[in-house]
Design an enzyme around this catalytic site. Sequence first.
Site, PDB file in Angstrom:
ATOM      1  N   HIS A 184      -3.077  -8.512  -7.377  1.00  0.00           N
ATOM      2  CA  HIS A 184      -4.184  -7.763  -7.979  1.00  0.00           C
ATOM      3  C   HIS A 184      -5.436  -7.860  -7.114  1.00  0.00           C
ATOM      4  O   HIS A 184      -6.147  -6.874  -6.892  1.00  0.00           O
ATOM      5  CB  HIS A 184      -4.500  -8.324  -9.374  1.00  0.00           C
ATOM      6  CG  HIS A 184      -3.649  -7.738 -10.456  1.00  0.00           C
ATOM      7  ND1 HIS A 184      -3.349  -8.401 -11.611  1.00  0.00           N
ATOM      8  CD2 HIS A 184      -3.040  -6.532 -10.555  1.00  0.00           C
ATOM      9  CE1 HIS A 184      -2.593  -7.631 -12.381  1.00  0.00           C
ATOM     10  NE2 HIS A 184      -2.392  -6.503 -11.753  1.00  0.00           N
ATOM     11  N   ASP A 435       8.624  -1.737  -3.616  1.00  0.00           N
ATOM     12  CA  ASP A 435       9.943  -1.942  -4.210  1.00  0.00           C
ATOM     13  C   ASP A 435      10.999  -2.234  -3.155  1.00  0.00           C
ATOM     14  O   ASP A 435      11.920  -3.028  -3.392  1.00  0.00           O
ATOM     15  CB  ASP A 435      10.348  -0.718  -5.035  1.00  0.00           C
ATOM     16  CG  ASP A 435       9.904  -0.832  -6.489  1.00  0.00           C
ATOM     17  OD1 ASP A 435       9.874  -1.964  -7.008  1.00  0.00           O
ATOM     18  OD2 ASP A 435       9.586   0.193  -7.102  1.00  0.00           O
ATOM     19  N   CYS A 482       4.639   5.451   1.596  1.00  0.00           N
ATOM     20  CA  CYS A 482       3.626   5.564   0.539  1.00  0.00           C
ATOM     21  C   CYS A 482       3.411   4.254  -0.200  1.00  0.00           C
ATOM     22  O   CYS A 482       2.696   4.215  -1.199  1.00  0.00           O
ATOM     23  CB  CYS A 482       3.985   6.671  -0.452  1.00  0.00           C
ATOM     24  SG  CYS A 482       5.451   6.326  -1.435  1.00  0.00           S
TER      25      CYS A 482
END
Length: 554
Positions: A184, A435, A482
């Site tokens: 974060h 991912d 991306c």
Amino acid sequence: MSELRGVGIGLGVAQGPVARMAEPLPAPEDVASALSQDEELARVREAVAGVARELEERGSKAGGAAQEVLEAQAMMAEDPTLDQEVATRVAAGKTGEFAVHDAFATFRDMLAAMGGYLGERAADLDDVAQRVIARLRGLPAPGVPDPGHPFVLVAKDLAPADTALLDLDKVLALVTSEGGPTSHTAILAREKSIVAVVGVAEAPGLADGESVIVDAAKGVVTTQPTADELTQAQNRAEARRNAASAPITPGALADGTAIPLLANLGKPGGAAEAVELGAEGVGLFRTEFLFLSASQAPTVDEQTKAYTELLQTFPGKKVVVRALDAGADKPLAFLNDAHEENPALGLRGLRALRASEDILREQLTALANADKATDADLWVMAPMVSTVEETEYFVTLARDYGIKTAGVMVEVPSSAIMADKVLAIADFASIGTNDLTQYTLAADRLLGSVASFQDPWHPAVLSLVKATADGGAANGKPVGICGEAAADPLLAVVLVGLGAATLSMAPTALADVRASLLQYTRDDAERIAAAALAASDAASARTAAQAAAETPAD
């Protein structure tokens, strides 16, 4: 002088005195309450409500990714299950402070054990508990210090509520002992263009008032810097500011090779700012914002309106829209909210859309409608594609609905390994490095205990990027990036050297990446990429690439 190493976010450099984040409040003692149960519970609920409203207010002021995180924290604070846990402890005669501490800690441990998205939320729960206890005690909430002058903020890590509203006139840079490139803190620092080095294991040894240089480009914090080092850092900072204010040019390498720089967007409202910051189009538009807050799927008309608003901002430019990516950390009640033991490996992405095909068909209808109403160059891609058959399914269906350019996200090793066959069918591929790293290294990207594995610099991940780019080249199909990796200025050079044709990132990262690419030719990029690929782990890949970047070609 000594150098403390971590992971730099961006290319910035800053200097100044250290101000350390305050230590967490001590745990409340387990003593009997002097108030009645009703009085104790009433003051707890008032404190919880106050904290929730404060978090929502901070989110509203911050906007962007920070708003989403803070609103989630506010919902967590008022979770009915937590309220019941607190009430049970108050009924047993505990003080409000202890009831909150104990109930939140129990809930936190349960979330941490579940892993995945919920496991990541466990750390946010600690921050909420601290804020409620501080409010009960009449103390200021734990947070960013205010020494009365500009400072370098040093912390274990930053809660989203703290990062969201940092006073950028006071906070010169961030240094954290925990966190990685996709934490974060890193994401929000990148979004706000804050100089940051995260994951600095020796950061706890920095003292208040100590002068340091924070060099994000090198991932180094220099202690006790010399006068010459301070002057060099100041010159670099000024040069960077001048470069940022220079006229924006299209992304390119030093030899003129065009590398279009695109923006990752989550809502149409961010498009105008992305254009101002030099985005040459959109490389990833996340459509989840239309779905996540709804109890049922939005209508075709509602979707058409949102997609049209986005496309109108980019006339004549490429806009890549990702079909709904639900599941794992984004379950939807009307799509896939069934409990799964390991949701990251479950019914998510295209798998979930195939199970509820009417939602996919409506989304493709809306996208085709928006495409007809605007002049943008619309590309649509499917998330979480893992097989050639899935590729064929999506591309065929998209064509049936009039989508001219249909592609796939490469986030799973299988699709990277089979890229030559996948890209014989799909018009393009876009690599989601977050991912792809997660699945390559079997490390949940949202689980703090394995955060050290979540590093896109790992040669295994880079090898899969190259395999995908090679598959694209063999078929004459473009492959872009991306994921968060594209926002790392040096890693961006490596990705181009591996064959990436475009890079898409948070708009605030565009300037640094543009400046980084302009330092190297295509041959340089390939040489730097080869050095990283030859390494045995993420840290040595980063070091090898840095060394190659600083060494002139023969």
